[in-house]
Scaffold this active site. Structure first.
Site, PDB file in Angstrom:
ATOM      1  N   HIS A   1      -1.873   8.463  13.659  1.00  0.00           N
ATOM      2  CA  HIS A   1      -2.513   7.158  13.859  1.00  0.00           C
ATOM      3  C   HIS A   1      -3.748   7.396  14.726  1.00  0.00           C
ATOM      4  O   HIS A   1      -3.635   7.710  15.910  1.00  0.00           O
ATOM      5  CB  HIS A   1      -1.534   6.205  14.542  1.00  0.00           C
ATOM      6  CG  HIS A   1      -2.069   4.817  14.750  1.00  0.00           C
ATOM      7  ND1 HIS A   1      -1.290   3.695  14.603  1.00  0.00           N
ATOM      8  CD2 HIS A   1      -3.287   4.356  15.085  1.00  0.00           C
ATOM      9  CE1 HIS A   1      -2.011   2.618  14.847  1.00  0.00           C
ATOM     10  NE2 HIS A   1      -3.236   3.007  15.156  1.00  0.00           N
TER      11      HIS A   1
ATOM     12  N   GLU B   1       0.835  -1.188   0.000  1.00  0.00           N
ATOM     13  CA  GLU B   1       0.000   0.000   0.000  1.00  0.00           C
ATOM     14  C   GLU B   1       0.876   1.246   0.000  1.00  0.00           C
ATOM     15  O   GLU B   1       2.083   1.174   0.269  1.00  0.00           O
ATOM     16  CB  GLU B   1      -0.947   0.013   1.207  1.00  0.00           C
ATOM     17  CG  GLU B   1      -0.268  -0.016   2.544  1.00  0.00           C
ATOM     18  CD  GLU B   1      -1.232  -0.213   3.701  1.00  0.00           C
ATOM     19  OE1 GLU B   1      -2.290  -0.837   3.501  1.00  0.00           O
ATOM     20  OE2 GLU B   1      -0.913   0.260   4.812  1.00  0.00           O
TER      21      GLU B   1
ATOM     22  N   ARG C   1     -10.717  -7.069  19.734  1.00  0.00           N
ATOM     23  CA  ARG C   1     -10.493  -7.352  21.159  1.00  0.00           C
ATOM     24  C   ARG C   1     -10.452  -6.025  21.903  1.00  0.00           C
ATOM     25  O   ARG C   1     -10.505  -4.960  21.288  1.00  0.00           O
ATOM     26  CB  ARG C   1      -9.157  -8.081  21.348  1.00  0.00           C
ATOM     27  CG  ARG C   1      -7.986  -7.335  20.694  1.00  0.00           C
ATOM     28  CD  ARG C   1      -6.639  -7.846  21.090  1.00  0.00           C
ATOM     29  NE  ARG C   1      -5.567  -7.327  20.249  1.00  0.00           N
ATOM     30  CZ  ARG C   1      -5.038  -6.125  20.332  1.00  0.00           C
ATOM     31  NH1 ARG C   1      -5.509  -5.268  21.218  1.00  0.00           N
ATOM     32  NH2 ARG C   1      -4.053  -5.745  19.536  1.00  0.00           N
TER      33      ARG C   1
END
Length: 449
Positions: A210, A202, A293
């Site tokens: 982030h 990518e 999770r």
């Protein structure tokens, strides 16, 4: 619908203690499993029952599915919480638990598999209308294919393991001459760490942040987002410092991203907690991956929303509806988490050993999630994170001042930790202003060395 009567915690360290506390507050009995190296761990001492499941190496204990299932059978546990890491995103483990008549406290095995493979996850998100980073359509099998894909995507490119995580199996190629070596190294690293050498490619963003969005959904058609976290301060793709909300987003961007993600999760019929991770650059979001999770950094979301994510996760797994709707979620102030690893703050070499002195900071707006105590020996066999220091304030400025004070109070003697690094970060002008990206920390560490 009733909650579980007994939950086995298939993990260790601070996250095992965090889950144990949530269970106790819900009136659920707990079973701690542990390796021989963790016999004196705090969660083992506090659990209603404990079972040794093997020697120190993870493969012989915390990754040994049969031993964990046997411990659950023997103790009569009706559910298993996998925590983070280890088997928390293993679809086979989730399936095995369900086949033994117990509940896996997490998503369905199908969703774990779907999001565990980065290519499948990317295709799923495209179909759900989530923007992704431009890249190869699937896995790249040869150096020739890698070069063709790189020229189509445009340099620089990132070559990533399809089954990867934690920065392993990731290499950057800045030009055509670097593609072959990066491709070979990424495959070799992927094979060594995940037993699968498939990679994809990518576009490599130069200065992104982030950003991750926390979601939770139940089996009654309710899906809610709890805002975003900024995890841009990283070293070797490992998060060091996280904060919520992100200092880099406007309220409008925050709202539109949250709505987009919540709709996608609803369409997936997802169950439980999850986190969608994005790179954000020049006003655009690009999906990277979804973690199926609870996240290490979940406390900062809890601090600004007042929602106990682990308790809600347990309730949802038991079949109960969420105790809130999207309109009930109010964001209150700012929160920052520092990951305190047992590492040398300069070389980052692991620093296991005996904790000869321990004093946790306190005061208004300070939370410490840690399994440490004076006399405890940090084993050398596992992840080096030994504590999370979390601060909350009405504003980011107040939160930073409170965090600075708490870092100066915190004492962990006998081992080296990353606290001196965090003491620098909390006073750095760029961090104070919120002007940083995912490369900032490594660049600044390189300047100092």
């Amino acid at each position: 619908m009733a909650l579980f009567s007994k939950v086995l915690i298939a993990n260790r360290g601070e996250i095992a203690l965090r889950i144990l506390r949530a269970c106790k507050e819900l009136g659920i009995k707990t079973v701690a499993v542990h390796s021989t190296a963790d016999a004196e761990a705090m969660h083992v001492r506090l659990a209603d029952e404990s079972v040794c499941i093997g020697p120190a190496p993870s493969r012989d204990s915390y990754l040994k599915m049969s031993a964990i299932i046997s411990a659950a059978d023997i103790t009569g546990a009706d559910a298993i919480h996998p925590g983070v890491g280890f088997l928390s995103e293993n679809a086979g483990f989730a399936t095995m638990i369900e086949e033994h008549g117990m509940t896996f406290i997490g998503p369905t095995p199908e969703h774990i598999s779907m999001m565990g493979d980065k290519i499948t996850a990317k295709k799923t998100m495209i179909a759900l209308g989530i923007p992704v980073i431009p890249g190869s359509e699937g896995s790249v099998e040869t150096e020739e294919e890698a070069l063709t894909a790189a020229e189509k995507i445009g340099f620089p490119v990132l070559i990533k393991a399809t089954s990867g995580g934690g920065g392993k199996g990731m290499k950057v190629a800045y030009n055509k001459g670097e593609v072959a070596d990066a491709f070979r190294m990424a495959r070799a690293e992927a094979k060594a760490n995940f037993g699968n050498d498939q990679v994809y490619m990518e576009r490599y963003l130069r200065r992104p942040r982030h950003i991750e969005v926390q979601v939770i959904a139940d089996t009654h058609g309710n899906a809610v987002h709890l805002g975003e976290r900024d995890c841009s301060l990283q070293r070797r793709h490992q998060k060091v410092w996280e904060e919520a909300p992100s200092p880099g987003l406007t309220p409008k961007l925050r709202e539109s991203l949250g709505e987009l993600v919540t709709k996608a999760i609803g369409k997936m019929n997802y169950r439980g907690v999850g986190t969608l991770e994005f790179l954000f650059e020049d006003g655009e979001f690009f999906f990277m991956e979804m973690n199926t999770r609870i996240q290490v950094e979940h406390p900062i979301t809890e601090m600004i929303t007042g929602v106990d994510l682990v308790q809600e996760q347990i309730k949802v797994a038991a079949g109960l509806p969420l105790s809130f709707k999207q309109k009930d979620i109010q964001f209150n102030g700012h929160s920052i988490e520092c990951r305190i690893n047992a590492e040398d703050p300069v070389t980052f070499a692991p620093s296991p050993g005996k904790v000869t002195g321990y004093h946790a900071p306190g005061g208004y707006g300070i939370r410490v999630d840690s399994h440490l105590y004076q006399g405890y020996s940090v084993p050398p066999h596992y992840d080096s994170m030994v504590a999370k220091l979390i601060a909350h304030g009405k504003t980011r400025e107040e939160c930073m001042r409170r965090l600075e004070r708490a870092l100066d109070e915190y004492v962990i003697a006998g081992i080296k930790t990353l606290m001196p690094l965090h003491q620098k970060l909390v006073r750095d002008p760029d961090v104070l202003s919120g002007h940083y990206d995912i490369h900032w920390l490594e660049k600044n560490l390189a300047k100092e060395s």
